[in-house]
Design a protein around this motif. Structure first.
Motif, PDB file in Angstrom:
ATOM      1  N   MET A 142       0.849  -1.182   0.000  1.00  0.00           N
ATOM      2  CA  MET A 142       0.000   0.000   0.000  1.00  0.00           C
ATOM      3  C   MET A 142       0.891   1.240   0.000  1.00  0.00           C
ATOM      4  O   MET A 142       1.779   1.372   0.847  1.00  0.00           O
ATOM      5  N   SER A 143       0.701   2.123  -0.944  1.00  0.00           N
ATOM      6  CA  SER A 143       1.539   3.313  -1.052  1.00  0.00           C
ATOM      7  C   SER A 143       1.107   4.371  -0.045  1.00  0.00           C
ATOM      8  O   SER A 143      -0.042   4.413   0.386  1.00  0.00           O
ATOM      9  N   LYS A 144       2.049   5.223   0.328  1.00  0.00           N
ATOM     10  CA  LYS A 144       1.775   6.285   1.290  1.00  0.00           C
ATOM     11  C   LYS A 144       0.993   7.393   0.594  1.00  0.00           C
ATOM     12  O   LYS A 144       1.327   7.799  -0.511  1.00  0.00           O
ATOM     13  N   PRO A 145      -0.074   7.907   1.242  1.00  0.00           N
ATOM     14  CA  PRO A 145      -0.874   8.967   0.607  1.00  0.00           C
ATOM     15  C   PRO A 145      -0.069  10.249   0.443  1.00  0.00           C
ATOM     16  O   PRO A 145       0.842  10.541   1.224  1.00  0.00           O
ATOM     17  N   HIS A 146      -0.417  11.021  -0.584  1.00  0.00           N
ATOM     18  CA  HIS A 146       0.258  12.291  -0.830  1.00  0.00           C
ATOM     19  C   HIS A 146      -0.240  13.360   0.141  1.00  0.00           C
ATOM     20  O   HIS A 146      -1.305  13.251   0.736  1.00  0.00           O
ATOM     21  N   ASN A 147       0.566  14.415   0.268  1.00  0.00           N
ATOM     22  CA  ASN A 147       0.184  15.593   1.050  1.00  0.00           C
ATOM     23  C   ASN A 147      -0.088  15.288   2.522  1.00  0.00           C
ATOM     24  O   ASN A 147      -0.922  15.940   3.170  1.00  0.00           O
ATOM     25  N   ILE A 148       0.606  14.268   3.045  1.00  0.00           N
ATOM     26  CA  ILE A 148       0.484  13.921   4.457  1.00  0.00           C
ATOM     27  C   ILE A 148       1.815  14.204   5.134  1.00  0.00           C
ATOM     28  O   ILE A 148       2.864  13.766   4.666  1.00  0.00           O
ATOM     29  N   THR A 149       1.786  14.955   6.230  1.00  0.00           N
ATOM     30  CA  THR A 149       3.002  15.313   6.957  1.00  0.00           C
ATOM     31  C   THR A 149       2.915  14.821   8.393  1.00  0.00           C
ATOM     32  O   THR A 149       1.909  15.041   9.082  1.00  0.00           O
ATOM     33  N   TRP A 150       3.968  14.141   8.838  1.00  0.00           N
ATOM     34  CA  TRP A 150       4.016  13.651  10.218  1.00  0.00           C
ATOM     35  C   TRP A 150       4.274  14.813  11.168  1.00  0.00           C
ATOM     36  O   TRP A 150       5.170  15.618  10.941  1.00  0.00           O
ATOM     37  N   HIS A 151       3.486  14.894  12.236  1.00  0.00           N
ATOM     38  CA  HIS A 151       3.673  15.947  13.239  1.00  0.00           C
ATOM     39  C   HIS A 151       4.215  15.314  14.522  1.00  0.00           C
ATOM     40  O   HIS A 151       3.573  14.441  15.108  1.00  0.00           O
ATOM     41  N   ASP A 152       5.390  15.744  14.941  1.00  0.00           N
ATOM     42  CA  ASP A 152       5.977  15.229  16.172  1.00  0.00           C
ATOM     43  C   ASP A 152       5.204  15.733  17.380  1.00  0.00           C
ATOM     44  O   ASP A 152       4.754  16.890  17.413  1.00  0.00           O
ATOM     45  N   SER A 153       5.070  14.867  18.382  1.00  0.00           N
ATOM     46  CA  SER A 153       4.366  15.234  19.605  1.00  0.00           C
ATOM     47  C   SER A 153       5.254  16.104  20.482  1.00  0.00           C
ATOM     48  O   SER A 153       6.471  15.949  20.505  1.00  0.00           O
ATOM     49  N   SER A 154       4.635  17.017  21.216  1.00  0.00           N
ATOM     50  CA  SER A 154       5.396  17.859  22.141  1.00  0.00           C
ATOM     51  C   SER A 154       5.872  17.073  23.354  1.00  0.00           C
ATOM     52  O   SER A 154       6.791  17.487  24.054  1.00  0.00           O
ATOM     53  N   ILE A 155       5.237  15.926  23.593  1.00  0.00           N
ATOM     54  CA  ILE A 155       5.650  15.028  24.678  1.00  0.00           C
ATOM     55  C   ILE A 155       6.186  13.756  24.034  1.00  0.00           C
ATOM     56  O   ILE A 155       5.483  13.087  23.272  1.00  0.00           O
ATOM     57  N   THR A 156       7.423  13.403  24.319  1.00  0.00           N
ATOM     58  CA  THR A 156       8.072  12.273  23.657  1.00  0.00           C
ATOM     59  C   THR A 156       7.753  10.946  24.342  1.00  0.00           C
ATOM     60  O   THR A 156       7.243  10.904  25.469  1.00  0.00           O
ATOM     61  N   LYS A 157       8.093   9.883  23.648  1.00  0.00           N
ATOM     62  CA  LYS A 157       7.960   8.537  24.214  1.00  0.00           C
ATOM     63  C   LYS A 157       8.774   8.418  25.495  1.00  0.00           C
ATOM     64  O   LYS A 157       8.310   7.836  26.485  1.00  0.00           O
ATOM     65  N   GLU A 158       9.991   8.971  25.490  1.00  0.00           N
ATOM     66  CA  GLU A 158      10.844   8.913  26.675  1.00  0.00           C
ATOM     67  C   GLU A 158      10.230   9.700  27.834  1.00  0.00           C
ATOM     68  O   GLU A 158      10.347   9.292  28.995  1.00  0.00           O
ATOM     69  N   ASP A 159       9.574  10.831  27.531  1.00  0.00           N
ATOM     70  CA  ASP A 159       8.883  11.594  28.577  1.00  0.00           C
ATOM     71  C   ASP A 159       7.816  10.734  29.238  1.00  0.00           C
ATOM     72  O   ASP A 159       7.677  10.716  30.472  1.00  0.00           O
ATOM     73  N   ARG A 160       7.045  10.033  28.413  1.00  0.00           N
ATOM     74  CA  ARG A 160       5.949   9.211  28.937  1.00  0.00           C
ATOM     75  C   ARG A 160       6.489   8.025  29.736  1.00  0.00           C
ATOM     76  O   ARG A 160       5.923   7.650  30.768  1.00  0.00           O
TER      77      ARG A 160
END
Length: 199
Positions: free
Chosen positions: A1-19
């Motif tokens: 399945m190909s990745k959809p166009h015009n999609i941007t990943w947004h990083d969370s302000s709270i990281t995995k390590e924070d959690r």
């Protein structure tokens, strides 16, 4: 399945390590695989309770429950089984990012699908648990009456009857539920997690 166009990943302000720091423990996936009736869900839920009592945040993703909701549109064809595992792998990754230990109880019969799941989650956060039990014993238990129906031809593409189950080649943990009790199985997993300094 190909990745959809015009999609941007947004990083969370709270990281995995924070959690993880907030939870005071690591996060990872315990992927239970085995035949229907082998004891995957039973052991996963018993382990979940044990982890909870140790103040380890966790959640069980069960095959039947997921197919009642998220994956209710999927059949048991080979292609849909693959998509079933892909979706649950992505959900599992979200739990890990949230700092939670996730226990998945799915037959997940194909080696390639489980390998893909490991790649989605990440190799260092994915632990495959093979719940080994002879099919004769699984049929003897048959808690949902599925083997009986499959033998009569009422359930097509049933794993172990007319659809294959590919055993793990090198699982992180193997449990023999025809020889070990539920609590012995849980203890085996707990000891492995302690040895790996995951809990």
């Amino acid at each position: 399945m190909s990745k959809p166009h015009n999609i941007t990943w947004h990083d969370s302000s709270i990281t995995k390590e924070d959690r993880r720091k907030q939870n005071n423990h690591s996060s990872f996936v315990l992927w239970f695989t085995g035949l229907s009736g082998s004891g995957k869900s039973t052991i996963a839920n018993a382990l979940s309770k044990e982890l909870y009592e140790r103040s380890i945040r966790n959640y069980v993703l069960d095959g039947d429950n997921i197919r009642n909701g998220l994956n209710r549109d999927l059949s048991f064809s080979d292609n849909d089984r693959t998509e079933n595992i892909r979706r649950i792998s992505e959900v599992s990754k979200l739990f890990v990012d949230n700092g939670t230990v996730v226990l998945t109880a799915f037959i997940s019969p194909f080696l390639q699908d489980r390998q893909k799941a490991k790649e989605i989650v990440s190799e260092e956060e994915f632990f495959e648990i093979f719940v080994s039990c002879p099919i004769e014993e699984c049929e003897k238990r048959d808690p949902k009456g599925l083997y009986s129906k499959a033998r009569k031809g009422e359930i097509p593409d049933f794993t172990g009857i007319d659809s294959p189950y590919e055993e793990p080649v090198s699982p992180d943990i193997t449990i023999h539920t025809d020889e070990q009790s539920v609590m012995e199985s849980v203890e085996t997993i707990i000891n492995h997690l302690k040895n790996r300094k995951l809990i």
